[in-house]
Design a protein around this motif. Structure first.
Motif, mmCIF file in Angstrom:
data_model
loop_
_atom_site.group_PDB
_atom_site.id
_atom_site.type_symbol
_atom_site.label_atom_id
_atom_site.label_comp_id
_atom_site.label_asym_id
_atom_site.label_seq_id
_atom_site.Cartn_x
_atom_site.Cartn_y
_atom_site.Cartn_z
ATOM 1 N N UNK A 134 -7.809 7.695 -18.667
ATOM 2 C CA UNK A 134 -6.698 6.449 -18.368
ATOM 3 C C UNK A 134 -5.160 6.814 -18.745
ATOM 4 N N UNK A 135 -4.991 7.874 -19.633
ATOM 5 C CA UNK A 135 -3.632 8.382 -19.813
ATOM 6 C C UNK A 135 -3.248 9.022 -18.440
ATOM 7 N N UNK A 136 -4.130 9.814 -17.905
ATOM 8 C CA UNK A 136 -3.659 10.645 -16.823
ATOM 9 C C UNK A 136 -3.417 9.779 -15.573
ATOM 10 N N UNK A 137 -4.317 8.632 -15.466
ATOM 11 C CA UNK A 137 -4.245 7.624 -14.379
ATOM 12 C C UNK A 137 -2.795 6.855 -14.392
ATOM 13 N N UNK A 141 8.047 -2.000 -4.047
ATOM 14 C CA UNK A 141 6.801 -1.451 -4.292
ATOM 15 C C UNK A 141 7.063 0.055 -4.969
ATOM 16 N N UNK A 142 7.565 0.800 -4.256
ATOM 17 C CA UNK A 142 7.857 1.873 -4.720
ATOM 18 C C UNK A 142 8.704 2.137 -5.835
ATOM 19 N N UNK A 143 9.743 1.381 -5.900
ATOM 20 C CA UNK A 143 10.586 1.306 -7.426
ATOM 21 C C UNK A 143 9.552 0.744 -8.232
ATOM 22 N N UNK A 144 8.671 -0.106 -8.292
ATOM 23 C CA UNK A 144 8.062 -0.414 -9.361
ATOM 24 C C UNK A 144 6.879 0.673 -9.743
ATOM 25 N N UNK A 145 6.257 1.108 -8.756
ATOM 26 C CA UNK A 145 5.675 2.364 -8.941
ATOM 27 C C UNK A 145 6.171 3.498 -10.103
ATOM 28 N N UNK A 146 7.601 3.782 -9.749
ATOM 29 C CA UNK A 146 8.339 4.828 -10.252
ATOM 30 C C UNK A 146 8.735 4.323 -11.633
ATOM 31 N N UNK A 147 8.407 3.107 -12.058
ATOM 32 C CA UNK A 147 9.006 2.663 -13.426
ATOM 33 C C UNK A 147 8.042 3.185 -14.528
ATOM 34 N N UNK A 148 6.924 3.763 -14.113
ATOM 35 C CA UNK A 148 6.154 4.346 -15.038
ATOM 36 C C UNK A 148 6.125 5.994 -15.040
ATOM 37 N N UNK A 149 7.320 6.219 -14.369
ATOM 38 C CA UNK A 149 7.497 7.788 -14.464
ATOM 39 C C UNK A 149 6.395 8.639 -13.874
ATOM 40 N N UNK A 150 6.024 8.521 -12.859
ATOM 41 C CA UNK A 150 4.659 9.116 -12.285
ATOM 42 C C UNK A 150 4.906 10.753 -12.196
ATOM 43 N N UNK A 151 4.004 11.343 -12.273
ATOM 44 C CA UNK A 151 3.973 12.705 -12.073
ATOM 45 C C UNK A 151 3.754 13.083 -10.499
ATOM 46 N N UNK A 152 2.822 12.028 -9.982
ATOM 47 C CA UNK A 152 2.330 12.235 -8.663
ATOM 48 C C UNK A 152 2.569 10.606 -8.185
ATOM 49 N N UNK A 153 2.788 10.756 -6.916
ATOM 50 C CA UNK A 153 2.786 9.561 -5.951
ATOM 51 C C UNK A 153 1.844 9.578 -4.793
ATOM 52 N N UNK A 154 1.191 8.361 -4.612
ATOM 53 C CA UNK A 154 0.185 8.226 -3.390
ATOM 54 C C UNK A 154 0.585 7.054 -2.607
ATOM 55 N N UNK A 155 0.831 7.321 -1.122
ATOM 56 C CA UNK A 155 1.314 6.444 -0.214
ATOM 57 C C UNK A 155 0.153 6.274 0.761
ATOM 58 N N UNK A 156 -0.274 5.174 0.612
ATOM 59 C CA UNK A 156 -1.498 4.746 1.753
ATOM 60 C C UNK A 156 -0.726 3.908 2.839
ATOM 61 N N UNK A 157 -0.514 4.643 4.019
ATOM 62 C CA UNK A 157 0.038 4.132 5.197
ATOM 63 C C UNK A 157 1.030 2.737 4.917
ATOM 64 N N UNK A 158 2.076 3.223 4.177
ATOM 65 C CA UNK A 158 2.948 2.250 3.421
ATOM 66 C C UNK A 158 3.740 1.738 4.658
ATOM 67 N N UNK A 159 3.764 2.238 5.838
ATOM 68 C CA UNK A 159 4.772 1.500 6.867
ATOM 69 C C UNK A 159 3.954 0.919 7.981
ATOM 70 N N UNK A 160 2.612 1.032 7.837
ATOM 71 C CA UNK A 160 1.672 0.515 9.093
ATOM 72 C C UNK A 160 1.869 -0.944 9.411
ATOM 73 N N UNK A 161 2.223 -1.620 8.209
ATOM 74 C CA UNK A 161 2.164 -3.179 8.605
ATOM 75 C C UNK A 161 3.507 -3.494 8.889
ATOM 76 N N UNK A 162 4.544 -2.734 9.002
ATOM 77 C CA UNK A 162 5.786 -3.188 9.087
ATOM 78 C C UNK A 162 6.248 -3.239 10.580
ATOM 79 N N UNK A 163 7.357 -4.136 10.687
ATOM 80 C CA UNK A 163 7.947 -4.085 12.137
ATOM 81 C C UNK A 163 8.648 -2.596 12.248
ATOM 82 N N UNK A 164 8.679 -2.106 13.310
ATOM 83 C CA UNK A 164 9.267 -0.860 13.886
ATOM 84 C C UNK A 164 10.581 -0.660 13.105
ATOM 85 N N UNK A 165 11.581 -1.667 13.189
ATOM 86 C CA UNK A 165 12.688 -1.323 12.926
ATOM 87 C C UNK A 165 12.897 -1.219 11.378
#
Ligand SMILES: Nc1ncnc2c1ncn2[C@@H]1O[C@H](COP(=O)(O)OP(=O)(O)O)[C@@H](O)[C@H]1O
Ligand SMILES: [Mg+2]
Length: 258
Positions: free
Chosen positions: A87-90, A160-184
């Motif tokens: 869990x520490x690694x997670x 959501x990205x800023x929130x993930x960064x709050x825990x000082x990650x050593x690796x970031x995973x992004x799963x289709x983070x723009x797929x639900x967005x309007x193109x602009x």
């Protein structure tokens, strides 16, 4: 950590749903070096999200193992039919999903400080100061006291990205983070991810955006049928794939004739 040792080493990951009825990962071996930005492409239903969710400890595996920075991270204890996870690694891995997962009843600042306060017992003042500086960096300082419902989809994803960064990650995973967005709204989110790339944040990105894939990837992996079909530099995998299956996928999804 030895300089040449991998950041992530997945070995023979197998994963099925429904008591083995649906085999999704059929022996995934991926080694990722520190500082690499790995873009994962592949057909829908091919197991890309499952792979990232396994990395986050959100899914059990049937067999295989993952090490992180040389430490055992995920392993399957087949006798107990249990997946063991450190869990520490997670906590050192951050993930952003396709659909915003902000808490609707908390304002943006509260969304950001929640995890560091709970997980790390970080003093409020220090967590808020870090949160505000991240929001500033992402052009969202004015939204600190707004609620998620008052934000555009692009702003929510940046939070959501800023929130993930709050825990000082050593690796970031992004799963289709723009797929639900309007193109602009797509480019403002991709821009933030590219800012992180400039700071050498290791990342695994699932995307169908060819422009983004080309610009962000240090390496591209094509996954289909539960295995890695092709793995190489973006110029090769996206530009002149060796495998027929990769070529066919790229033509179909990205509308690019090789
Ligand atoms: N919780 C689940 N229960 C049962 N089947 C699932 C579950 N999650 C995903 N699947 C199935 O596993 C396969 C891979 O899904 P997924 O990892 O979401 O693929 P991708 O992200 O590449 O589209 C799909 O056939 C999907 O229907
Ligand atoms: Mg998916």
């Amino acid at each position: 950590m030895v300089a040449s040792s991998p950041l992530v080493k997945m070995q023979s990951l197998h994963k099925s749903y429904g008591d083995g009825a649906v085999q999704v990962l059929k022996g995934i071996d991926i080694e990722m070096k520190p500082g690499e930005r790995l873009v994962v492409i592949g057909p829908s239903g091919g197991g890309k999200s499952t792979l990232l969710r396994v990395m986050m400890g959100l899914e059990q595996i049937d067999s295989g193992s993952i090490t992180f920075a040389g430490q055992p991270y995920v392993s399957s204890a087949s006798r107990e039919k249990k997946t063991l996870i450190d869990t520490e690694v997670r906590r050192s891995i951050g993930m952003v999903f396709q659909h915003y997962t902000l808490f609707p009843h908390l304002n943006i600042l509260q969304n950001l400080v929640l995890a560091p306060r709970k997980v790390r017992n970080e003093p409020k003042a220090s967590a808020e100061a870090r949160a505000l500086s991240l929001l500033e960096r992402f052009g969202l300082a004015a939204k600190a006291r707004a609620y998620p419902a008052q934000l555009s989809g692009g702003q929510k994803q940046r939070v959501a990205i800023a929130r993930a960064l709050m825990l000082d990650p050593k690796l970031m995973l992004f799963d289709e983070v723009t797929s639900a967005l309007d193109p602009e709204l797509v480019s403002e989110v991709e821009h933030v991810i590219m800012q992180l790339a400039d700071q050498d944040m290791p990342m695994m990105i699932v995307t169908h955006d060819m422009w983004f894939a080309k610009n962000i990837a240090s390496r591209v992996i094509f996954c289909a049928g539960g295995v890695v079909v092709e793995d190489g530099p973006p110029e090769q995998v996206l530009g002149s794939p060796r495998e027929e299956r990769t070529r066919e996928f790229i033509e179909r999804v990205f509308h690019i004739k090789q």
